[in-house]
Design an enzyme around this catalytic site. Structure first.
Site, mmCIF file in Angstrom:
data_model
loop_
_atom_site.group_PDB
_atom_site.id
_atom_site.type_symbol
_atom_site.label_atom_id
_atom_site.label_comp_id
_atom_site.label_asym_id
_atom_site.label_seq_id
_atom_site.Cartn_x
_atom_site.Cartn_y
_atom_site.Cartn_z
ATOM 1 N N HIS A 29 26.753 34.933 -7.533
ATOM 2 C CA HIS A 29 27.147 34.215 -6.261
ATOM 3 C C HIS A 29 27.848 35.187 -5.270
ATOM 4 O O HIS A 29 28.471 36.135 -5.622
ATOM 5 C CB HIS A 29 28.260 33.088 -6.426
ATOM 6 C CG HIS A 29 29.016 32.509 -5.247
ATOM 7 N ND1 HIS A 29 28.057 31.738 -4.501
ATOM 8 C CD2 HIS A 29 30.107 32.654 -4.763
ATOM 9 C CE1 HIS A 29 28.724 31.213 -3.455
ATOM 10 N NE2 HIS A 29 29.951 31.594 -3.580
ATOM 11 N N SER A 30 27.285 35.100 -4.002
ATOM 12 C CA SER A 30 28.059 35.953 -3.049
ATOM 13 C C SER A 30 28.058 37.335 -3.407
ATOM 14 O O SER A 30 26.604 37.838 -3.550
ATOM 15 C CB SER A 30 29.365 35.346 -2.645
ATOM 16 O OG SER A 30 29.624 35.836 -1.613
ATOM 17 N N TYR A 31 29.170 37.950 -3.467
ATOM 18 C CA TYR A 31 29.049 39.283 -3.417
ATOM 19 C C TYR A 31 28.581 39.867 -4.845
ATOM 20 O O TYR A 31 28.021 40.927 -5.139
ATOM 21 C CB TYR A 31 30.345 40.006 -3.516
ATOM 22 C CG TYR A 31 30.365 41.439 -3.253
ATOM 23 C CD1 TYR A 31 30.396 42.028 -2.050
ATOM 24 C CD2 TYR A 31 30.719 42.320 -4.422
ATOM 25 C CE1 TYR A 31 30.466 43.315 -1.846
ATOM 26 C CE2 TYR A 31 30.939 43.866 -4.212
ATOM 27 C CZ TYR A 31 30.770 44.404 -3.093
ATOM 28 O OH TYR A 31 30.408 45.780 -2.971
ATOM 29 N N GLY B 28 25.642 38.897 -5.947
ATOM 30 C CA GLY B 28 24.296 39.112 -5.937
ATOM 31 C C GLY B 28 24.220 40.781 -5.505
ATOM 32 O O GLY B 28 23.405 41.403 -6.231
ATOM 33 N N THR C 145 23.052 32.822 -5.554
ATOM 34 C CA THR C 145 23.587 31.719 -4.581
ATOM 35 C C THR C 145 24.294 32.415 -3.189
ATOM 36 O O THR C 145 25.354 33.040 -3.650
ATOM 37 C CB THR C 145 24.395 30.689 -5.463
ATOM 38 O OG1 THR C 145 25.518 31.207 -5.933
ATOM 39 C CG2 THR C 145 23.629 29.881 -6.494
#
Length: 337
Positions: A213-215, A217, A241
């Site tokens: 999720h977010s960072y 990734g 995500t």
């Protein structure tokens, strides 16, 4: 005379200068503390008057409402500290569930430090500086220039992300402190590589999946850059995500981008229905709607599609056929978080 009026005149300039000088001497942190209640909070969910219901949703015991950040109006700092105190309790609660109900094992990272990493984004400890440490230079390093340059870049980006949060995290800090990063886990990127090297790569699992999720990734993409062959050999599929990775800024090679197009899918915040294709300017992986415009809910809202994506990936792997991105026609409806 007209020119003087348009510029405000000498008197107006003097007043403006005096006002700026006054504002520069105001301690904003002290103003925030004025008339602020003590930063003392309960140490249990019940003390906060919250509980998790049968659906796993955090709800107020008396009203049944979800968590409210602005518990006290015009007291952002106090509300932030209350939010963090409740977050610590919830973190402990979730870890207990993972241990007791999912039978997962809790380990310390790295071995021997006795530090349990609960949040890789705040993966450091602070200690008071001694006078000798203040005078010492920290520029000496035997690392290769290329590795040192990459580490410096990562640390600068990490510092930018922390600066605003740190202001509210510890606004009463009075002693000069230094950040001592946990060995091999000083940033989310280093943490991802450490976990891969010491746990995932050594596991007996036939199929390895990532949900980032977010960072997270960005951290996964950095892991691919550093361990490309290993990741390709072990990872079956990756669900991102609302990932903030960028294949151009991270200088991702062609072979990694091709692998991501075939094995990754990014569920992004969007007003479109769940699994609707979303156009991307980057040549990496397919992007589909998470069914929500709220960044923090993209994982929750896309879970049914994510697990379906993983199931299709396993079937495709067994039949030597690549999985296809999830489709709108078979998306699962479920209640709002």
């Amino acid at each position: 005379m007209m020119a003087q009026l348009q510029q405000g005149g000498p008197d107006e300039k003097e007043k403006t200068t005096a006002l700026k000088d006054l504002l520069s001497r105001i301690d904003l942190d002290e103003l925030m503390k004025k008339d602020e209640p003590p930063l003392e909070f309960p140490d249990t969910l019940e003390g906060f008057e919250y509980i998790f219901n049968e659906k796993g949703q955090l709800r107020h015991i008396k009203t049944g409402e979800p968590f409210v950040f602005n518990y006290r109006e015009d007291l952002h700092r106090w509300n932030q500290k209350r939010y963090e105190a409740l977050g610590e309790i919830i973190t402990k609660y979730i870890y207990e569930l993972l241990q007791n109900e999912c039978h997962l094992k809790k380990v310390t990272l790295p071995e021997g430090y006795g530090v349990i990493v609960l949040n890789p984004n705040e993966n450091y400890i602070e200690v008071e500086k001694t006078k000798a440490q203040i005078q010492l230079s920290s520029d000496i390093s035997d690392e290769p220039a290329e590795k040192r340059e990459r580490k410096d870049k990562i640390q600068k980006e990490t510092k930018k992300r922390r600066d605003f949060y740190e202001k509210y995290r510890n606004p009463q800090k009075e002693k000069e402190t230094m950040q001592i990063y946990i060995r091999d886990n000083g940033s989310p990127e280093e943490h991802a590589i450490y976990v891969w090297d010491h746990f995932i790569s050594q596991s007996a699992a036939e199929n390895v999946f990532f949900v980032a999720h977010s960072y997270g990734g960005l951290a996964f993409v950095e892991l691919m850059i550093q361990r490309e062959a290993e990741v390709k050999n072990r990872v079956t599929a990756v669900a991102l995500t609302d990932s903030v990775h960028n294949v151009w800024h991270q200088e991702v090679g062609k072979t990694i981008r091709e692998w991501m197009r075939e094995n990754c899918c990014n569920w992004v915040s969007s007003s479109e229905p769940l699994d609707t294709s979303v156009e991307s300017m980057l040549p990496d992986c397919p992007r589909v709607s998470a069914g929500t415009e709220r960044h923090e809910l993209t994982s929750w809202k896309s879970f049914p599609s994510v697990f379906r994506f993983f199931s299709e990936a396993v079937k495709a792997k067994n039949s030597l056929v690549k999985p296809t991105p999830t489709r709108r026609s078979n998306r699962i409806k479920y209640e709002e978080f």
